[in-house]
Design a protein around this motif. Structure first.
Motif, PDB file in Angstrom:
ATOM      1  N   LEU A   4       4.213 -11.939   4.665  1.00 26.25           N
ATOM      2  CA  LEU A   4       3.469 -10.725   4.319  1.00 26.25           C
ATOM      3  C   LEU A   4       3.280 -10.750   2.810  1.00 26.25           C
ATOM      4  CD1 LEU A   4       2.386  -7.970   5.472  1.00 26.25           C
ATOM      5  CD2 LEU A   4       4.550  -6.987   4.723  1.00 26.25           C
ATOM      6  N   SER A   5       2.055 -10.707   2.364  1.00 28.32           N
ATOM      7  CA  SER A   5       1.810 -10.858   0.939  1.00 28.32           C
ATOM      8  C   SER A   5       0.539 -10.143   0.508  1.00 28.32           C
ATOM      9  CB  SER A   5       1.693 -12.358   0.608  1.00 28.32           C
ATOM     10  OG  SER A   5       1.436 -12.535  -0.759  1.00 28.32           O
ATOM     11  N   ALA A   6       0.660  -9.355  -0.538  1.00 22.86           N
ATOM     12  CA  ALA A   6      -0.513  -8.700  -1.154  1.00 22.86           C
ATOM     13  C   ALA A   6      -0.061  -8.044  -2.452  1.00 22.86           C
ATOM     14  CB  ALA A   6      -1.112  -7.648  -0.213  1.00 22.86           C
ATOM     15  N   GLY A  19       5.473  -5.066   8.879  1.00 17.75           N
ATOM     16  CA  GLY A  19       5.346  -4.429   7.580  1.00 17.75           C
ATOM     17  C   GLY A  19       3.912  -4.313   7.132  1.00 17.75           C
ATOM     18  N   GLU A  20       3.741  -3.543   6.085  1.00 15.71           N
ATOM     19  CA  GLU A  20       2.398  -3.372   5.526  1.00 15.71           C
ATOM     20  C   GLU A  20       2.511  -3.214   4.015  1.00 15.71           C
ATOM     21  OE1 GLU A  20       0.127  -0.148   7.140  1.00 15.71           O
ATOM     22  OE2 GLU A  20      -1.655  -0.650   5.980  1.00 15.71           O
ATOM     23  N   ILE A  21       1.583  -3.807   3.315  1.00 18.67           N
ATOM     24  CA  ILE A  21       1.463  -3.592   1.866  1.00 18.67           C
ATOM     25  C   ILE A  21       0.089  -2.988   1.627  1.00 18.67           C
ATOM     26  CG2 ILE A  21       1.480  -4.661  -0.416  1.00 18.67           C
ATOM     27  CD1 ILE A  21       3.098  -6.974   0.799  1.00 18.67           C
ATOM     28  N   PHE A  22       0.073  -1.816   1.043  1.00 19.11           N
ATOM     29  CA  PHE A  22      -1.213  -1.165   0.800  1.00 19.11           C
ATOM     30  C   PHE A  22      -1.217  -0.537  -0.578  1.00 19.11           C
ATOM     31  CE2 PHE A  22       0.439   3.111   1.519  1.00 19.11           C
ATOM     32  CZ  PHE A  22       1.502   2.893   2.391  1.00 19.11           C
ATOM     33  N   ALA A  28      -7.713   4.083  -2.666  1.00 19.82           N
ATOM     34  CA  ALA A  28      -7.257   3.657  -1.343  1.00 19.82           C
ATOM     35  C   ALA A  28      -7.558   4.681  -0.266  1.00 19.82           C
ATOM     36  CB  ALA A  28      -5.766   3.370  -1.372  1.00 19.82           C
ATOM     37  N   GLU A  30      -7.053   7.795   2.248  1.00 14.02           N
ATOM     38  CA  GLU A  30      -6.224   8.849   2.823  1.00 14.02           C
ATOM     39  C   GLU A  30      -4.729   8.668   2.637  1.00 14.02           C
ATOM     40  OE1 GLU A  30      -7.259   6.423   6.599  1.00 14.02           O
ATOM     41  OE2 GLU A  30      -8.209   6.941   4.725  1.00 14.02           O
ATOM     42  N   LEU A 171      -3.446  -4.001  -6.183  1.00 11.56           N
ATOM     43  CA  LEU A 171      -4.308  -4.593  -5.170  1.00 11.56           C
ATOM     44  C   LEU A 171      -5.758  -4.429  -5.560  1.00 11.56           C
ATOM     45  CD1 LEU A 171      -2.909  -3.384  -1.747  1.00 11.56           C
ATOM     46  CD2 LEU A 171      -3.271  -5.742  -2.420  1.00 11.56           C
TER      47      LEU A 171
END
Lengths: 173, 258
Positions: A4-6, A19-22, A28, A30, A171
């Motif tokens: 997982l990469s960002a 997982g999440e990367i935001f 971005a 909401e 990001l």
């Protein structure tokens, strides 16, 4: 390991983890409207733009979540783990709050049900601020079962050991 | 005045030529209409298989590229269709966790094993006409079938898909992960395509294609009923082998036991 990469953050997740990367910035959408489970008005000063948010869990994360796990902590069972990294702006790096350097390793004794802003029965949490690669982060870990912390904390540490933070911008920038 | 009139022979030749050309035009019109009809039937047939070509369904307002042509692997015997949705997977039964990106530009990893829940993976594209049925259903809070705990939408990666189009289609309540690797891992032959993963056993319970969400739900319900009926038959059979017949008194506790 599932990669997982960002946003200059990467981690290898154990099998079954997700997982999440935001990006938490205004562009971005909401996600920035969600009310965090742990509001931190004293930590995010006016005009400061928080950056990346990382959610890692060993259970199915709901699609709609707050930055600090609201929407997810409510469905955690006793064996569940939620790891959150919340990035603060570069102006925070040199402040005393983020003086600690390097991704932390946690101990069983650090977890306390009272560390959760909104106490949920049986759960406990740990919140630590640190800097790494010129970036400021808040690490917030929730254990679904405080009594399981002896088993769960080593798993958390294994995941944290695989966390790599690079000195890059937000990001999309 | 008289010099402008054609002689009768010339008039006859011109008349014959015009008549011939008229016949040729009529014949060509018939041929073209036949070809168009044949082309339409082929497109309809492909569409029923979930295969689209070009940007035939591109939403002009969304700015979608709509070039997510999906062609079944010619090596594959056939595209499993709705009736096959919840049959046991014949080939590799391996479950893969999914890692990819989100339409908003973030990263997303979806874990599927080691948990007591069933996940329905929906492999969709932004351009396929049949997929639109599912995007619409999910946007309208379509209920999950009883046997499904959560739904994850999997599209191809952003080099083959349009994040902008997906942003307009993505429902709020379900995760959308863009991962061409997942399409390869699960051997997805066409879109829309569905894979039902049992997290407790780490196995694939079934897979196949369907054209509407209602169809998926009824197929899963029917399959669930089939499994329950099969279990009942198996239990009856084992009891008979043990010499216990239906209504055998040993099946019911006595007052003293209860």
């Amino acid at each position: 390991m599932t990669p997982l990469s960002a946003g200059g953050v990467s981690v290898g997740l154990p099998s079954g983890w997700e997982g999440e990367i935001f990006n938490r910035g205004p562009e971005a959408g909401e996600r920035s409207l969600n009310t965090p489970a742990i509001p931190a008005p004293n930590l995010v000063s006016e005009g400061e733009v928080a950056r990346n948010v990382v959610h890692l869990a060993n259970f199915a994360l709901p699609a709609e979540r707050g930055d600090f796990g609201s929407g997810a902590v409510e469905i955690m069972n006793s064996g569940a783990i939620l790891v959150i990294l919340f990035e603060h702006g570069p102006e925070s790096v040199d402040t005393p709050l983020f003086a600690r350097t390097g991704v932390p390793q946690l101990t069983v004794d650090e977890f306390d049900p009272q560390q959760m802003q909104r106490t949920l029965s049986g759960q406990s949490g740990r919140q630590i601020f640190f800097n790494e690669a010129g970036r400021a982060f808040c690490l917030y870990v929730v254990l679904g079962g405080h009594r399981q912390r002896g088993v769960l904390v080593p798993i958390v540490n294994e995941v944290l050991r695989g966390l790599v933070i690079e000195p890059v911008g937000p990001l999309g920038s | 005045m008289a010099s402008r009139l054609m002689d009768p022979r010339t008039t006859a030749i011109v008349t014959v030529i015009v008549a011939c050309l008229t016949i040729v035009v009529i014949l060509l019109t018939v041929i073209v209409l036949g070809l168009l009809r044949s082309h339409g039937e082929m497109l309809r047939a492909f569409n029923e298989l979930g295969v689209t070509f070009g940007n035939d369904t591109t939403d002009a307002h969304s700015g979608a590229r709509g070039t997510t042509t999906t062609i079944p692997d010619p090596q594959r015997k056939s595209v499993p269709h709705a009736k096959d949705l919840v049959v046991a997977r014949a080939g590799d039964n391996t479950v893969f966790d999914i890692s990819g990106t989100t339409p908003k530009g973030g990263a997303l990893a979806v874990g599927l094993t080691g948990r007591n829940e069933r996940t329905l993976l929906c492999f969709l594209t932004s351009g396929c006409a049949t997929c639109r049925n599912f995007w619409d259903a999910f946007a309208n809070d379509a209920a999950l079938p009883r046997s499904v705990d959560r739904l994850v939408i999997v599209t191809k990666s952003n080099d083959e898909e349009s994040p902008a189009a997906l942003n307009n289609l993505a429902p709020r309540d379900h995760a959308v992960v863009m991962s061409s690797q997942a399409w390869d891992d699960y051997g997805v032959p066409a879109s829309p395509y569905f894979v039902l993963v049992d997290g407790a056993t780490g196995s694939i319970d079934g897979e196949g294609a369907a054209t509407t969400w209602t169809q998926v739900g009824s197929l899963l319900s029917r399959a669930e009923a089939d499994v329950e009926a099969e279990n009942e038959r198996r239990i009856d059979s084992e009891l008979r082998k043990a010499g216990i017949q239906p209504n055998d008194p040993t099946l019911y506790p006595t007052d003293a036991e209860s």
